[in-house]
Motif scaffolding. Sequence first.
Motif, PDB file in Angstrom:
ATOM      1  N   MET A   1     -12.852 -20.289   9.017  1.00 47.87           N
ATOM      2  CA  MET A   1     -12.309 -18.942   8.998  1.00 47.87           C
ATOM      3  C   MET A   1     -13.462 -17.943   8.877  1.00 47.87           C
ATOM      4  O   MET A   1     -14.147 -17.914   7.864  1.00 47.87           O
ATOM      5  CB  MET A   1     -11.340 -18.809   7.824  1.00 47.87           C
ATOM      6  N   PRO A   2     -13.710 -17.124   9.905  1.00 40.89           N
ATOM      7  CA  PRO A   2     -14.801 -16.151   9.854  1.00 40.89           C
ATOM      8  C   PRO A   2     -14.584 -15.107   8.763  1.00 40.89           C
ATOM      9  O   PRO A   2     -13.452 -14.753   8.439  1.00 40.89           O
ATOM     10  CB  PRO A   2     -14.776 -15.499  11.225  1.00 40.89           C
ATOM     11  N   ASP A   3     -15.671 -14.620   8.231  1.00 44.98           N
ATOM     12  CA  ASP A   3     -15.614 -13.604   7.192  1.00 44.98           C
ATOM     13  C   ASP A   3     -16.183 -12.305   7.770  1.00 44.98           C
ATOM     14  O   ASP A   3     -17.215 -12.322   8.439  1.00 44.98           O
ATOM     15  CB  ASP A   3     -16.439 -14.078   5.987  1.00 44.98           C
ATOM     16  N   PHE A   4     -15.512 -11.196   7.521  1.00 41.17           N
ATOM     17  CA  PHE A   4     -15.922  -9.890   8.011  1.00 41.17           C
ATOM     18  C   PHE A   4     -16.104  -8.943   6.815  1.00 41.17           C
ATOM     19  O   PHE A   4     -15.302  -8.022   6.622  1.00 41.17           O
ATOM     20  CB  PHE A   4     -14.867  -9.306   8.965  1.00 41.17           C
ATOM     21  N   PRO A   5     -17.146  -9.145   5.993  1.00 41.64           N
ATOM     22  CA  PRO A   5     -17.319  -8.279   4.819  1.00 41.64           C
ATOM     23  C   PRO A   5     -17.431  -6.809   5.233  1.00 41.64           C
ATOM     24  O   PRO A   5     -18.166  -6.468   6.160  1.00 41.64           O
ATOM     25  CB  PRO A   5     -18.628  -8.772   4.199  1.00 41.64           C
ATOM     26  N   LEU A   6     -16.691  -5.977   4.522  1.00 41.70           N
ATOM     27  CA  LEU A   6     -16.640  -4.545   4.797  1.00 41.70           C
ATOM     28  C   LEU A   6     -17.797  -3.850   4.087  1.00 41.70           C
ATOM     29  O   LEU A   6     -17.965  -3.989   2.878  1.00 41.70           O
ATOM     30  CB  LEU A   6     -15.301  -3.992   4.293  1.00 41.70           C
ATOM     31  N   ARG A   7     -18.620  -3.116   4.852  1.00 43.78           N
ATOM     32  CA  ARG A   7     -19.718  -2.353   4.237  1.00 43.78           C
ATOM     33  C   ARG A   7     -19.281  -0.942   3.878  1.00 43.78           C
ATOM     34  O   ARG A   7     -19.592  -0.438   2.814  1.00 43.78           O
ATOM     35  CB  ARG A   7     -20.939  -2.302   5.161  1.00 43.78           C
ATOM     36  N   LYS A   8     -18.560  -0.273   4.768  1.00 37.75           N
ATOM     37  CA  LYS A   8     -18.120   1.084   4.457  1.00 37.75           C
ATOM     38  C   LYS A   8     -17.023   1.521   5.408  1.00 37.75           C
ATOM     39  O   LYS A   8     -16.843   0.953   6.481  1.00 37.75           O
ATOM     40  CB  LYS A   8     -19.282   2.071   4.510  1.00 37.75           C
ATOM     41  N   THR A   9     -16.286   2.541   4.980  1.00 35.09           N
ATOM     42  CA  THR A   9     -15.312   3.199   5.841  1.00 35.09           C
ATOM     43  C   THR A   9     -15.617   4.699   5.832  1.00 35.09           C
ATOM     44  O   THR A   9     -16.250   5.216   4.907  1.00 35.09           O
ATOM     45  CB  THR A   9     -13.856   2.982   5.373  1.00 35.09           C
ATOM     46  N   MET A  10     -15.144   5.366   6.863  1.00 33.29           N
ATOM     47  CA  MET A  10     -15.311   6.806   6.966  1.00 33.29           C
ATOM     48  C   MET A  10     -14.066   7.364   7.642  1.00 33.29           C
ATOM     49  O   MET A  10     -13.556   6.772   8.604  1.00 33.29           O
ATOM     50  CB  MET A  10     -16.556   7.129   7.797  1.00 33.29           C
ATOM     51  N   LEU A  49     -13.157 -17.159  19.868  1.00 34.10           N
ATOM     52  CA  LEU A  49     -13.133 -15.889  19.148  1.00 34.10           C
ATOM     53  C   LEU A  49     -11.715 -15.475  18.797  1.00 34.10           C
ATOM     54  O   LEU A  49     -11.477 -14.837  17.785  1.00 34.10           O
ATOM     55  CB  LEU A  49     -13.764 -14.784  20.003  1.00 34.10           C
ATOM     56  N   GLN A  50     -10.781 -15.835  19.646  1.00 34.70           N
ATOM     57  CA  GLN A  50      -9.413 -15.334  19.541  1.00 34.70           C
ATOM     58  C   GLN A  50      -8.779 -15.594  18.176  1.00 34.70           C
ATOM     59  O   GLN A  50      -8.087 -14.731  17.638  1.00 34.70           O
ATOM     60  CB  GLN A  50      -8.563 -15.955  20.646  1.00 34.70           C
ATOM     61  N   SER A  51      -9.035 -16.748  17.588  1.00 34.88           N
ATOM     62  CA  SER A  51      -8.412 -17.063  16.301  1.00 34.88           C
ATOM     63  C   SER A  51      -8.890 -16.137  15.184  1.00 34.88           C
ATOM     64  O   SER A  51      -8.192 -15.939  14.185  1.00 34.88           O
ATOM     65  CB  SER A  51      -8.672 -18.522  15.923  1.00 34.88           C
ATOM     66  N   ALA A  52     -10.058 -15.521  15.345  1.00 28.45           N
ATOM     67  CA  ALA A  52     -10.592 -14.623  14.316  1.00 28.45           C
ATOM     68  C   ALA A  52      -9.829 -13.303  14.242  1.00 28.45           C
ATOM     69  O   ALA A  52      -9.955 -12.570  13.256  1.00 28.45           O
ATOM     70  CB  ALA A  52     -12.072 -14.368  14.562  1.00 28.45           C
ATOM     71  N   MET A  53      -9.034 -12.989  15.261  1.00 29.11           N
ATOM     72  CA  MET A  53      -8.246 -11.757  15.210  1.00 29.11           C
ATOM     73  C   MET A  53      -7.311 -11.763  14.004  1.00 29.11           C
ATOM     74  O   MET A  53      -7.072 -10.730  13.382  1.00 29.11           O
ATOM     75  CB  MET A  53      -7.464 -11.544  16.507  1.00 29.11           C
ATOM     76  N   THR A  95     -16.119  -7.013  20.351  1.00 32.55           N
ATOM     77  CA  THR A  95     -15.304  -5.825  20.108  1.00 32.55           C
ATOM     78  C   THR A  95     -13.837  -6.075  20.436  1.00 32.55           C
ATOM     79  O   THR A  95     -12.948  -5.434  19.881  1.00 32.55           O
ATOM     80  CB  THR A  95     -15.805  -4.624  20.933  1.00 32.55           C
ATOM     81  N   ALA A  96     -13.578  -7.033  21.334  1.00 35.45           N
ATOM     82  CA  ALA A  96     -12.201  -7.357  21.714  1.00 35.45           C
ATOM     83  C   ALA A  96     -11.426  -7.998  20.564  1.00 35.45           C
ATOM     84  O   ALA A  96     -10.196  -8.100  20.632  1.00 35.45           O
ATOM     85  CB  ALA A  96     -12.186  -8.267  22.940  1.00 35.45           C
ATOM     86  N   LEU A  97     -12.122  -8.408  19.521  1.00 32.94           N
ATOM     87  CA  LEU A  97     -11.440  -8.909  18.323  1.00 32.94           C
ATOM     88  C   LEU A  97     -10.498  -7.859  17.738  1.00 32.94           C
ATOM     89  O   LEU A  97      -9.582  -8.181  16.990  1.00 32.94           O
ATOM     90  CB  LEU A  97     -12.467  -9.304  17.249  1.00 32.94           C
ATOM     91  N   TRP A  98     -10.724  -6.604  18.071  1.00 33.55           N
ATOM     92  CA  TRP A  98      -9.963  -5.502  17.486  1.00 33.55           C
ATOM     93  C   TRP A  98      -8.638  -5.228  18.196  1.00 33.55           C
ATOM     94  O   TRP A  98      -7.793  -4.489  17.692  1.00 33.55           O
ATOM     95  CB  TRP A  98     -10.837  -4.242  17.487  1.00 33.55           C
ATOM     96  N   HIS A  99      -8.418  -5.832  19.360  1.00 34.32           N
ATOM     97  CA  HIS A  99      -7.202  -5.536  20.118  1.00 34.32           C
ATOM     98  C   HIS A  99      -5.929  -5.769  19.301  1.00 34.32           C
ATOM     99  O   HIS A  99      -5.110  -4.868  19.160  1.00 34.32           O
ATOM    100  CB  HIS A  99      -7.138  -6.355  21.413  1.00 34.32           C
ATOM    101  N   VAL A 100      -5.748  -6.935  18.772  1.00 31.33           N
ATOM    102  CA  VAL A 100      -4.525  -7.233  18.021  1.00 31.33           C
ATOM    103  C   VAL A 100      -4.524  -6.564  16.649  1.00 31.33           C
ATOM    104  O   VAL A 100      -3.583  -5.841  16.316  1.00 31.33           O
ATOM    105  CB  VAL A 100      -4.294  -8.762  17.918  1.00 31.33           C
ATOM    106  N   PRO A 101      -5.552  -6.746  15.817  1.00 35.85           N
ATOM    107  CA  PRO A 101      -5.484  -6.174  14.470  1.00 35.85           C
ATOM    108  C   PRO A 101      -5.370  -4.652  14.452  1.00 35.85           C
ATOM    109  O   PRO A 101      -4.638  -4.096  13.636  1.00 35.85           O
ATOM    110  CB  PRO A 101      -6.798  -6.613  13.821  1.00 35.85           C
ATOM    111  N   GLY A 102      -6.068  -3.968  15.354  1.00 36.40           N
ATOM    112  CA  GLY A 102      -6.008  -2.514  15.380  1.00 36.40           C
ATOM    113  C   GLY A 102      -4.740  -1.992  16.025  1.00 36.40           C
ATOM    114  O   GLY A 102      -4.046  -1.147  15.471  1.00 36.40           O
ATOM    115  N   GLY A 103      -4.425  -2.505  17.193  1.00 35.80           N
ATOM    116  CA  GLY A 103      -3.259  -2.022  17.926  1.00 35.80           C
ATOM    117  C   GLY A 103      -1.941  -2.342  17.251  1.00 35.80           C
ATOM    118  O   GLY A 103      -1.093  -1.465  17.066  1.00 35.80           O
ATOM    119  N   TYR A 104      -1.769  -3.575  16.852  1.00 34.90           N
ATOM    120  CA  TYR A 104      -0.491  -3.963  16.276  1.00 34.90           C
ATOM    121  C   TYR A 104      -0.278  -3.406  14.881  1.00 34.90           C
ATOM    122  O   TYR A 104       0.853  -3.173  14.470  1.00 34.90           O
ATOM    123  CB  TYR A 104      -0.321  -5.480  16.324  1.00 34.90           C
ATOM    124  N   ALA A 105      -1.354  -3.135  14.146  1.00 37.94           N
ATOM    125  CA  ALA A 105      -1.206  -2.515  12.822  1.00 37.94           C
ATOM    126  C   ALA A 105      -0.614  -1.113  12.971  1.00 37.94           C
ATOM    127  O   ALA A 105       0.308  -0.738  12.241  1.00 37.94           O
ATOM    128  CB  ALA A 105      -2.551  -2.461  12.110  1.00 37.94           C
TER     129      ALA A 105
END
Length: 193
Positions: A1-10, A49-53, A95-105
């Motif tokens: 399971m890939p980890d995507f530690p968050l550094r910052k938001t704006m 990559l797809q499973s990391a979405m 960057t395509a990892l963002w299609h499902v998590p961003g759009g569907y959220a």
Amino acid sequence: MPDFPLRKTMILVEDIHHDGGPPPELPRRRAAILALVKNPFAGSHATDLQSAMEDLKPLGLMMTDRLIEAMGGCEGIDGYGKAGLVGEAGELEHTALWHVPGGYAMRARLGEAKAIVPSSMKMGGVGTRIDIPLGHINAAYVRSHFDGMEVGVPDGPRADELLFALAMARGPRIHHRMGGLAAEDVTGTDGLR
């Protein structure tokens, strides 16, 4: 399971009071939220990559909730878009990892949103800016809502990072007058008209 530690938001919020013609009754609000995360795929080639979405879905929901809060609530939000920017040690496909998590959220939180979430993807270094395309949430052919919001983070993305962004808008472009399908005429059954 890939980890995507968050550094910052704006979060960026803009209220457009005027665009060369008479002021609208209410200003148009656009807002974007950006997140810089570590790219677990930087520097190597991964075939799956797809499973990391799935691992990014909580980030998408958190960002959506914060963006809706910045917009002053869900009521009247009728435009949205998303973008992904990868640092130079990654590849554009990350960057395509963002299609499902961003759009569907955004769709989940905004209710009956039917239209595809417009998207842009890009590779760049620290300080690179990206345009987030915006479109109507229920019908892709609503010209008055074709728009974009330029965003960026001064210290990212670093070579091993991803920048993920979401944007929302309330109302059409100020002084729109290019015709086409009017927002009030949307049937909202197929995401197009």
